[in-house]
Scaffold this active site. Structure first.
Site, PDB file in Angstrom:
ATOM      1  N   LYS A  60      41.389  29.792  41.669  1.00 25.83           N
ATOM      2  CA  LYS A  60      41.204  29.757  40.200  1.00 25.83           C
ATOM      3  C   LYS A  60      42.136  28.870  39.600  1.00 25.83           C
TER       4      LYS A  60
ATOM      5  N   ASN B  61      39.426  43.121  33.656  1.00 25.62           N
ATOM      6  CA  ASN B  61      38.364  43.835  32.810  1.00 25.62           C
ATOM      7  C   ASN B  61      37.839  45.161  33.463  1.00 25.62           C
TER       8      ASN B  61
ATOM      9  N   THR C  55      33.260  27.700  45.970  1.00 22.73           N
ATOM     10  CA  THR C  55      32.575  27.932  44.467  1.00 22.73           C
ATOM     11  C   THR C  55      33.338  27.801  43.539  1.00 22.73           C
TER      12      THR C  55
ATOM     13  N   THR D  99      41.630  33.496  34.919  1.00 25.62           N
ATOM     14  CA  THR D  99      42.349  34.655  35.088  1.00 25.62           C
ATOM     15  C   THR D  99      43.806  34.720  34.879  1.00 25.62           C
ATOM     16  N   ASP D 100      44.416  36.077  34.951  1.00 22.34           N
ATOM     17  CA  ASP D 100      46.020  35.841  34.683  1.00 22.34           C
ATOM     18  C   ASP D 100      46.570  35.733  35.978  1.00 22.34           C
ATOM     19  N   GLU D 101      45.806  35.972  36.941  1.00 24.06           N
ATOM     20  CA  GLU D 101      46.316  36.158  38.514  1.00 24.06           C
ATOM     21  C   GLU D 101      46.762  34.606  38.701  1.00 24.06           C
TER      22      GLU D 101
ATOM     23  N   ILE E 226      31.115  40.029  33.735  1.00 22.61           N
ATOM     24  CA  ILE E 226      31.483  39.554  32.328  1.00 22.61           C
ATOM     25  C   ILE E 226      30.579  38.600  31.650  1.00 22.61           C
TER      26      ILE E 226
ATOM     27  N   ALA F 291      30.803  31.506  36.624  1.00 26.01           N
ATOM     28  CA  ALA F 291      30.620  31.782  37.847  1.00 26.01           C
ATOM     29  C   ALA F 291      31.536  31.318  38.583  1.00 26.01           C
ATOM     30  N   ALA F 292      31.980  32.335  39.636  1.00 24.42           N
ATOM     31  CA  ALA F 292      33.047  32.211  40.541  1.00 24.42           C
ATOM     32  C   ALA F 292      32.824  33.367  41.744  1.00 24.42           C
TER      33      ALA F 292
ATOM     34  N   THR G 177      24.315  35.442  43.543  1.00 23.42           N
ATOM     35  CA  THR G 177      24.941  36.038  44.880  1.00 23.42           C
ATOM     36  C   THR G 177      24.869  37.491  44.821  1.00 23.42           C
TER      37      THR G 177
ATOM     38  N   LEU H  63      38.271  48.004  41.638  1.00 21.42           N
ATOM     39  CA  LEU H  63      38.939  49.841  41.585  1.00 21.42           C
ATOM     40  C   LEU H  63      37.980  50.574  40.736  1.00 21.42           C
TER      41      LEU H  63
HETATM   42  P1  NAD Z   1      31.232  38.601  39.123  1.00 26.18           P
HETATM   43  O1  NAD Z   1      31.709  38.461  40.504  1.00 26.18           O
HETATM   44  O2  NAD Z   1      31.091  39.979  38.401  1.00 26.18           O
HETATM   45  O3  NAD Z   1      30.172  37.614  38.532  1.00 26.18           O
HETATM   46  C1  NAD Z   1      30.093  36.282  39.161  1.00 26.18           C
HETATM   47  C2  NAD Z   1      28.839  35.570  38.854  1.00 26.18           C
HETATM   48  O4  NAD Z   1      28.951  34.261  39.292  1.00 26.18           O
HETATM   49  C3  NAD Z   1      27.505  36.233  39.603  1.00 26.18           C
HETATM   50  O5  NAD Z   1      26.532  36.271  38.611  1.00 26.18           O
HETATM   51  C4  NAD Z   1      27.408  35.178  40.626  1.00 26.18           C
HETATM   52  O6  NAD Z   1      26.002  35.370  41.002  1.00 26.18           O
HETATM   53  C5  NAD Z   1      27.631  34.067  39.968  1.00 26.18           C
HETATM   54  N1  NAD Z   1      27.998  32.879  41.159  1.00 26.18           N
HETATM   55  C6  NAD Z   1      28.880  33.215  42.115  1.00 26.18           C
HETATM   56  N2  NAD Z   1      28.697  32.007  42.982  1.00 26.18           N
HETATM   57  C7  NAD Z   1      27.865  31.040  42.328  1.00 26.18           C
HETATM   58  C8  NAD Z   1      27.522  29.733  42.371  1.00 26.18           C
HETATM   59  N3  NAD Z   1      27.951  29.086  43.450  1.00 26.18           N
HETATM   60  N4  NAD Z   1      26.660  29.322  41.538  1.00 26.18           N
HETATM   61  C9  NAD Z   1      26.216  29.833  40.503  1.00 26.18           C
HETATM   62  N5  NAD Z   1      26.565  31.233  40.282  1.00 26.18           N
HETATM   63  C10 NAD Z   1      27.543  31.784  41.139  1.00 26.18           C
HETATM   64  O7  NAD Z   1      32.746  38.107  38.254  1.00 26.18           O
HETATM   65  P2  NAD Z   1      33.306  38.766  36.979  1.00 26.18           P
HETATM   66  O8  NAD Z   1      34.270  39.639  37.266  1.00 26.18           O
HETATM   67  O9  NAD Z   1      32.281  38.947  35.984  1.00 26.18           O
HETATM   68  O10 NAD Z   1      33.977  37.310  36.520  1.00 26.18           O
HETATM   69  C11 NAD Z   1      33.465  36.268  35.823  1.00 26.18           C
HETATM   70  C12 NAD Z   1      34.587  35.176  35.514  1.00 26.18           C
HETATM   71  O11 NAD Z   1      35.664  35.712  35.078  1.00 26.18           O
HETATM   72  C13 NAD Z   1      35.347  34.569  36.955  1.00 26.18           C
HETATM   73  O12 NAD Z   1      35.439  33.195  36.761  1.00 26.18           O
HETATM   74  C14 NAD Z   1      36.627  35.318  37.068  1.00 26.18           C
HETATM   75  O13 NAD Z   1      37.363  34.591  37.754  1.00 26.18           O
HETATM   76  C15 NAD Z   1      36.920  35.646  35.584  1.00 26.18           C
HETATM   77  N6  NAD Z   1      37.688  36.638  35.150  1.00 26.18           N
HETATM   78  C16 NAD Z   1      37.429  37.670  35.871  1.00 26.18           C
HETATM   79  C17 NAD Z   1      37.902  39.017  35.382  1.00 26.18           C
HETATM   80  C18 NAD Z   1      37.903  40.301  35.754  1.00 26.18           C
HETATM   81  O14 NAD Z   1      38.563  41.230  35.585  1.00 26.18           O
HETATM   82  N7  NAD Z   1      36.689  40.599  36.479  1.00 26.18           N
HETATM   83  C19 NAD Z   1      39.360  38.883  34.600  1.00 26.18           C
HETATM   84  C20 NAD Z   1      39.702  37.518  34.099  1.00 26.18           C
HETATM   85  C21 NAD Z   1      38.817  36.366  34.604  1.00 26.18           C
HETATM   86  O1  DAU Z   2      43.820  40.153  36.640  1.00 25.16           O
HETATM   87  C1  DAU Z   2      42.563  39.459  36.664  1.00 25.16           C
HETATM   88  C2  DAU Z   2      41.836  40.006  37.832  1.00 25.16           C
HETATM   89  O2  DAU Z   2      41.564  41.375  37.897  1.00 25.16           O
HETATM   90  C3  DAU Z   2      40.477  39.088  37.760  1.00 25.16           C
HETATM   91  O3  DAU Z   2      40.817  37.736  37.860  1.00 25.16           O
HETATM   92  C4  DAU Z   2      39.763  39.622  39.140  1.00 25.16           C
HETATM   93  O4  DAU Z   2      38.458  38.743  39.346  1.00 25.16           O
HETATM   94  C5  DAU Z   2      39.480  40.967  39.293  1.00 25.16           C
HETATM   95  O5  DAU Z   2      38.936  41.323  40.473  1.00 25.16           O
HETATM   96  C6  DAU Z   2      40.945  41.715  39.165  1.00 25.16           C
HETATM   97  O6  DAU Z   2      41.682  41.577  40.038  1.00 25.16           O
HETATM   98  P1  DAU Z   2      42.404  42.869  40.820  1.00 25.16           P
HETATM   99  O7  DAU Z   2      42.616  42.297  42.281  1.00 25.16           O
HETATM  100  O8  DAU Z   2      43.728  42.968  39.773  1.00 25.16           O
HETATM  101  O9  DAU Z   2      41.479  43.922  40.635  1.00 25.16           O
HETATM  102  P2  DAU Z   2      40.926  45.044  41.780  1.00 25.16           P
HETATM  103  O10 DAU Z   2      39.969  46.048  40.998  1.00 25.16           O
HETATM  104  O11 DAU Z   2      40.590  44.538  43.094  1.00 25.16           O
HETATM  105  O12 DAU Z   2      42.252  45.784  41.927  1.00 25.16           O
HETATM  106  C7  DAU Z   2      42.956  46.428  40.797  1.00 25.16           C
HETATM  107  C8  DAU Z   2      44.198  47.193  41.579  1.00 25.16           C
HETATM  108  O13 DAU Z   2      43.763  48.354  42.301  1.00 25.16           O
HETATM  109  C9  DAU Z   2      45.159  46.109  42.471  1.00 25.16           C
HETATM  110  O14 DAU Z   2      46.373  46.449  42.320  1.00 25.16           O
HETATM  111  C10 DAU Z   2      44.577  46.521  43.775  1.00 25.16           C
HETATM  112  C11 DAU Z   2      44.163  48.139  43.443  1.00 25.16           C
HETATM  113  N1  DAU Z   2      42.969  48.662  44.346  1.00 25.16           N
HETATM  114  C12 DAU Z   2      42.030  48.176  44.378  1.00 25.16           C
HETATM  115  C13 DAU Z   2      40.861  48.358  45.066  1.00 25.16           C
HETATM  116  C14 DAU Z   2      39.520  47.693  45.122  1.00 25.16           C
HETATM  117  C15 DAU Z   2      43.301  49.818  45.253  1.00 25.16           C
HETATM  118  O15 DAU Z   2      44.436  50.352  45.372  1.00 25.16           O
HETATM  119  N2  DAU Z   2      42.397  50.066  46.298  1.00 25.16           N
HETATM  120  C16 DAU Z   2      41.085  49.445  46.189  1.00 25.16           C
HETATM  121  O16 DAU Z   2      40.358  49.966  47.035  1.00 25.16           O
END
Ligand code: NAD
Ligand code: DAU
Length: 350
Positions: free
Chosen positions: A161, A187, A102, A132-134, A14, A84-85, A38, A197
């Site tokens: 979180k 996302n 972290t 996050t909504d989690e 993101i 960052a997370a 990372t 997923l």
């Molecule tokens: P990601 O895992 O793709 O990226 C995380 C980034 O943080 C990486 O570039 C990593 O190098 C950096 N990082 C990790 N540890 C660090 C540290 N100690 N110092 C500096 N940088 C560090 O994550 P993402 O999916 O892009 O999520 C970004 C943010 O959005 C997170 O805070 C996550 O909780 C939140 N979020 C994610 C989702 C989702 O669906 N992916 C949804 C809602 C909120």
């Molecule tokens: O809701 C926001 C969150 O969405 C973010 O905060 C997290 O950073 C992001 O990772 C995501 O969390 P989820 O656990 O919902 O996402 P994930 O893609 O890991 O899994 C989505 C759904 O699919 C969940 O119900 C678990 C399931 N799943 C996931 C994987 C990786 C499977 O069934 N098989 C798999 O191999």
């Protein structure tokens, strides 16, 4: 430069979309990307941004307080957008302490560095925490999460979180730090690491590997295209009310198994496969411990206050996402070599 914005985690999924949007849209703002790189951080995500004159990358770990102080001292940022997370739930089950360090301690370090730098001169300053909504836990078959929903996290990831959100509010209440929190749903889109997923399943279909669906596959998530999340962050960052929370979601709920079947259908069409080829790879595997049954966001507040809504349908977004992975096989190859294989074996060992 009119403004300096620190964006943490900008080399991740993101974060890279937020950096691209901000650096291009606000040429008078200096965008500084603080990222530890990372396994999830990848500068290949930012190739097209690197040469912009208002973009700077600083390799920095948010656990390193000295480095943070030095960077705040050097750049005197007006604002922080903190992404960052450690972000993957399954990894948080394998190694929860990484998430404590972290997501909790790293966030407090950053809050503290901002507070020390801004010295109570908070005019024009902002700490925008991306969450996050989690943190809200799990829904039954009805209802939605809103900004008012009580926190009830279940995984080490969501607990970390939730804790970080509490610290952000504590810094606002105790020290007057100007903050905003956004809590977003799942996302998807280009540049997502193939542990989540959708990209994991795209990669497995490309390699004709099993598609491991957890439990009964009836878990529900609310999916949002990553570029729409970046737009929402931009809007809230510039126009949101201080010390408030905004829930962001896709108005787009899918049961995992239905989503996987749609993905399989689109992949078969694009690969010229016989219909049903990818679906045959679906394998039900043991469930994720503490698996939240359903997430769904009521995004009325950001919609009504700031006029935000998702710009693409799920089918469009998913199709564009698949195309991106097809067009970026080298990216996929780079991120799935080495340590990825070890993680995959540990996570999916039956
Ligand atoms: P990601 O895992 O793709 O990226 C995380 C980034 O943080 C990486 O570039 C990593 O190098 C950096 N990082 C990790 N540890 C660090 C540290 N100690 N110092 C500096 N940088 C560090 O994550 P993402 O999916 O892009 O999520 C970004 C943010 O959005 C997170 O805070 C996550 O909780 C939140 N979020 C994610 C989702 C989702 O669906 N992916 C949804 C809602 C909120
Ligand atoms: O809701 C926001 C969150 O969405 C973010 O905060 C997290 O950073 C992001 O990772 C995501 O969390 P989820 O656990 O919902 O996402 P994930 O893609 O890991 O899994 C989505 C759904 O699919 C969940 O119900 C678990 C399931 N799943 C996931 C994987 C990786 C499977 O069934 N098989 C798999 O191999």
């Amino acid at each position: 430069m009119q403004k300096t914005i620190f964006i943490t985690g900008g080399a991740g999924f993101i974060g890279s979309h937020v950096i691209r949007l901000m650096a291009n849209k606000y040429p008078d703002s200096r965008v500084v990307n603080l990222d530890a790189l990372t396994y999830a951080g990848n500068l290949e995500n930012l190739k097209d941004v690197e040469s912009l004159p208002n973009y700077v990358f600083e390799k920095a770990d948010i656990l390193d307080t000295k480095r943070l102080s030095a960077l705040f001292e050097q750049y005197q940022p007006d604002a922080v957008i903190h992404l960052a997370a450690e972000s993957h739930v399954d990894r948080s089950i394998l190694s929860p302490l990484d998430f404590v360090y972290t997501n909790i301690i790293g966030t407090v370090n950053l809050l503290h560095a901002a507070k020390d730098c801004w010295k109570e001169n908070y005019e024009g300053k902002l700490f925008h925490h991306v969450s996050t909504d989690e943190v809200f836990g799990a829904l039954g078959t009805t209802g939605f999460f809103t900004e008012e929903t009580k926190y009830d996290p279940h995984s080490p990831y969501s607990a970390s979180k939730a804790s970080s959100d509490h610290f952000v509010r504590a810094y606002a209440d105790t020290y007057g730090l100007p903050v905003i929190i956004t809590n977003c749903s799942n996302n998807y889109g280009p540049n997502q690491f193939p542990e989540k997923l959708i990209p994991l399943f795209i990669n497995n279909i490309i390699h004709k590997k099993p598609l491991p669906v957890y439990g009964d596959g009836l878990y529900t998530r609310d999916w949002l295209y990553v570029k729409d999340h970046a737009e929402a962050i931009d809007l809230v960052f510039h126009r949101g009310k201080l010390n408030e929370t905004y829930a962001i979601g896709g108005f787009n709920e899918w049961k995992n198994i239905e989503l996987v079947k749609l993905l399989c259908k689109l992949m078969d069409e694009k690969l010229n496969n016989k219909p049903g080829t990818s679906e045959a790879l679906i394998t039900f595997v043991k469930d994720r411990p503490g698996h939240d049954r359903r997430y769904a966001i009521d995004a009325s507040k950001i919609n009504e206050e700031l006029g935000w809504k998702p710009s693409v349908t799920f089918e469009e977004g998913l199709s564009q996402t698949i195309d991106w992975y097809f067009d970026n096989k080298e990216w996929l190859q780079h991120v799935t070599s080495g340590a990825y294989q070890q993680y995959y074996e540990e996570q999916y060992k039956g």
